[in-house]
Scaffold this active site. Structure first.
Site, PDB file in Angstrom:
ATOM      1  N   ASP A  43       0.863  -1.188   0.000  1.00 56.67           N
ATOM      2  CA  ASP A  43       0.000   0.000   0.000  1.00 56.67           C
ATOM      3  C   ASP A  43       0.897   1.234   0.000  1.00 56.67           C
ATOM      4  O   ASP A  43       2.114   1.130   0.196  1.00 56.67           O
ATOM      5  CB  ASP A  43      -0.885  -0.021   1.266  1.00 56.67           C
ATOM      6  CG  ASP A  43      -1.800   1.193   1.341  1.00 56.67           C
ATOM      7  OD1 ASP A  43      -2.443   1.516   0.331  1.00 56.67           O
ATOM      8  OD2 ASP A  43      -1.865   1.838   2.412  1.00 56.67           O
ATOM      9  N   SER A  44       0.260   2.392  -0.148  1.00 54.10           N
ATOM     10  CA  SER A  44       1.031   3.635  -0.112  1.00 54.10           C
ATOM     11  C   SER A  44       1.468   3.978   1.319  1.00 54.10           C
ATOM     12  O   SER A  44       2.357   4.799   1.503  1.00 54.10           O
ATOM     13  CB  SER A  44       0.180   4.771  -0.663  1.00 54.10           C
ATOM     14  OG  SER A  44      -1.014   4.877   0.083  1.00 54.10           O
ATOM     15  N   CYS A 106      -4.179  -1.642  -1.978  1.00 57.72           N
ATOM     16  CA  CYS A 106      -4.347  -0.207  -2.191  1.00 57.72           C
ATOM     17  C   CYS A 106      -5.258  -0.056  -3.400  1.00 57.72           C
ATOM     18  O   CYS A 106      -4.922  -0.507  -4.502  1.00 57.72           O
ATOM     19  CB  CYS A 106      -2.985   0.430  -2.465  1.00 57.72           C
ATOM     20  SG  CYS A 106      -3.085   2.160  -2.943  1.00 57.72           S
ATOM     21  N   GLU A 185      -3.258   8.788   8.144  1.00 66.06           N
ATOM     22  CA  GLU A 185      -1.802   8.626   8.328  1.00 66.06           C
ATOM     23  C   GLU A 185      -1.345   9.372   9.591  1.00 66.06           C
ATOM     24  O   GLU A 185      -0.380   9.006  10.238  1.00 66.06           O
ATOM     25  CB  GLU A 185      -1.040   9.152   7.108  1.00 66.06           C
ATOM     26  CG  GLU A 185      -1.138   8.267   5.879  1.00 66.06           C
ATOM     27  CD  GLU A 185      -0.279   6.998   5.935  1.00 66.06           C
ATOM     28  OE1 GLU A 185       0.817   7.027   6.519  1.00 66.06           O
ATOM     29  OE2 GLU A 185      -0.733   5.967   5.405  1.00 66.06           O
ATOM     30  N   CYS A 217     -10.982   2.588  -0.238  1.00 70.36           N
ATOM     31  CA  CYS A 217      -9.591   2.942   0.054  1.00 70.36           C
ATOM     32  C   CYS A 217      -9.250   2.191   1.332  1.00 70.36           C
ATOM     33  O   CYS A 217     -10.032   2.214   2.293  1.00 70.36           O
ATOM     34  CB  CYS A 217      -9.483   4.453   0.269  1.00 70.36           C
ATOM     35  SG  CYS A 217      -7.868   4.963   0.898  1.00 70.36           S
ATOM     36  N   HIS A 219      -7.305   2.778   3.604  1.00 74.23           N
ATOM     37  CA  HIS A 219      -7.136   3.612   4.802  1.00 74.23           C
ATOM     38  C   HIS A 219      -8.479   3.811   5.537  1.00 74.23           C
ATOM     39  O   HIS A 219      -8.488   4.067   6.741  1.00 74.23           O
ATOM     40  CB  HIS A 219      -6.603   5.000   4.430  1.00 74.23           C
ATOM     41  CG  HIS A 219      -5.126   5.050   4.190  1.00 74.23           C
ATOM     42  ND1 HIS A 219      -4.525   4.491   3.095  1.00 74.23           N
ATOM     43  CD2 HIS A 219      -4.121   5.610   4.923  1.00 74.23           C
ATOM     44  CE1 HIS A 219      -3.212   4.714   3.146  1.00 74.23           C
ATOM     45  NE2 HIS A 219      -2.951   5.393   4.246  1.00 74.23           N
TER      46      HIS A 219
HETATM   47  N1  DGL Z   1      -4.812   2.962   0.837  1.00 73.13           N
HETATM   48  C1  DGL Z   1      -4.755   3.611  -0.459  1.00 73.13           C
HETATM   49  C2  DGL Z   1      -5.986   3.218  -1.261  1.00 73.13           C
HETATM   50  O1  DGL Z   1      -6.582   2.200  -0.965  1.00 73.13           O
HETATM   51  C3  DGL Z   1      -4.550   5.072  -0.216  1.00 73.13           C
HETATM   52  C4  DGL Z   1      -4.089   5.829  -1.367  1.00 73.13           C
HETATM   53  C5  DGL Z   1      -3.303   7.091  -1.100  1.00 73.13           C
HETATM   54  O2  DGL Z   1      -2.140   6.980  -0.744  1.00 73.13           O
HETATM   55  O3  DGL Z   1      -3.852   8.162  -1.348  1.00 73.13           O
HETATM   56  O4  DGL Z   1      -6.369   3.849  -2.218  1.00 73.13           O
END
Ligand code: DGL
Length: 298
Positions: A43-44, A106, A185, A217, A219
């Protein structure tokens, strides 16, 4: 790279020994060598930990290597070209660790770069959007579904396409929520600022009479209680993490890739920037100590 496609999974030529069929899945014989190898999840940032948590519960003997690109998060407000480039760098990093399966935890990378990752990968690639879309279609009664995600995910229309393919009678209302990822975050799961942003983003989607809302997402499940409170009990929240873990278990089973060692698994967490915040928030979310968090350079 010279590849031939087997189902959705391309194999580099020369690696494949033979293919057999087992319970409807194509099985690469070379895969059996890999059973003790880890599952690569990425993931990011910390969002993919929602998928890791579901994997730890569903597949308690599997080793996991996680990569969170904490130096470059958020991805969802970046261009398609940049997201693709970052996604391929991470996939290459995990493939060098000889993972037996890649999970794109992600939505943003799945929406934009999934095909490119599949083209690169000699091992199966699973992603969260298909899993989330299927859960949403299974859950809706009135066939009005809301989808929230990053701007890149919403602009890609990946959810709308995946849901319509499964049921073209469903009406879909999408909303980009660019502030959610930085707030999560930051660890502001219940903060007033997060509540205000959520009220603003969710008002128009709720007004469409949705009975199901896809948390598009990884997150967002970290602020699920807040979202649930705002949309109310009549709206079912879809978090693709569990569906993803179920799909991973199905594939591992069908390809006989399960780790037979019975030892307690190794979990390695790699991040691209200082690990402290990731460790603190990750431990809070996973409810366990993250013994191995390493900073790596891609
Ligand atoms: N968890 C990522 C997703 O599912 C987040 C993306 C981001 O870094 O903006 O899209």
């Amino acid at each position: 790279m010279d590849t031939r496609t087997a189902g959705n999974f391309p194999y580099p030529m020369g690696r494949k020994k033979s293919m057999t069929f087992w319970r409807g899945y194509e099985k690469d014989e070379t895969m059996n060598d890999k059973t003790e190898q880890a599952i690569g999840v990425f993931d990011s940032g910390i969002g993919g930990l929602t998928v890791v948590r579901a994997l730890m519960e569903r597949l308690p003997f599997e080793n996991i290597v996680y990569f969170g690109d904490t130096a470059r998060v958020p991805y969802g407000v970046k261009s398609v070209e940049t997201i693709n480039r970052y996604a391929l760098q991470i996939a290459e990093f995990l493939l060098k660790k000889d993972v037996k399966l890649l999970i794109v935890a992600c939505n943003t990378m799945a929406a934009v770069a999934c095909q490119a990752i599949r083209d690169l990968s000699p091992v199966p690639v699973l992603e969260v959007i298909g899993a989330g879309a299927a859960s949403a279609v299974g859950a809706t009664q009135n066939k009005i579904i809301g989808v929230i995600g990053t701007p890149a995910t919403i602009n890609s229309n990946a959810y709308a396409r995946a849901i319509s393919l499964l049921d073209h009678d469903v009406r879909i209302f999408s909303q980009a929520c660019p502030l959610f990822v930085p707030l999560v975050e930051e660890g502001w799961f219940e903060h007033e600022a997060t509540r205000l942003a959520a009220l603003e983003y969710l008002k128009p989607v709720k007004a469409e009479g949705i009975d199901t809302l896809v948390l598009g997402c990884t997150h967002y499940p970290l602020i699920k209680p807040l979202i649930a409170e705002i949309v109310g009990p009549q709206v079912r929240l879809i978090d693709s993490a569990e569906a993803m873990a179920e799909e991973a278990a199905g594939l591992i089973n069908a390809r006989q890739l399960g780790n037979p060692s019975g030892r307690s698994p190794d979990y390695l967490f790699c991040v691209s920037d200082v690990p402290y915040r990731f460790q603190t928030i990750g431990e809070r979310f996973l409810g366990r100590t993250l013994a191995r968090v390493e900073m790596v350079r891609l």
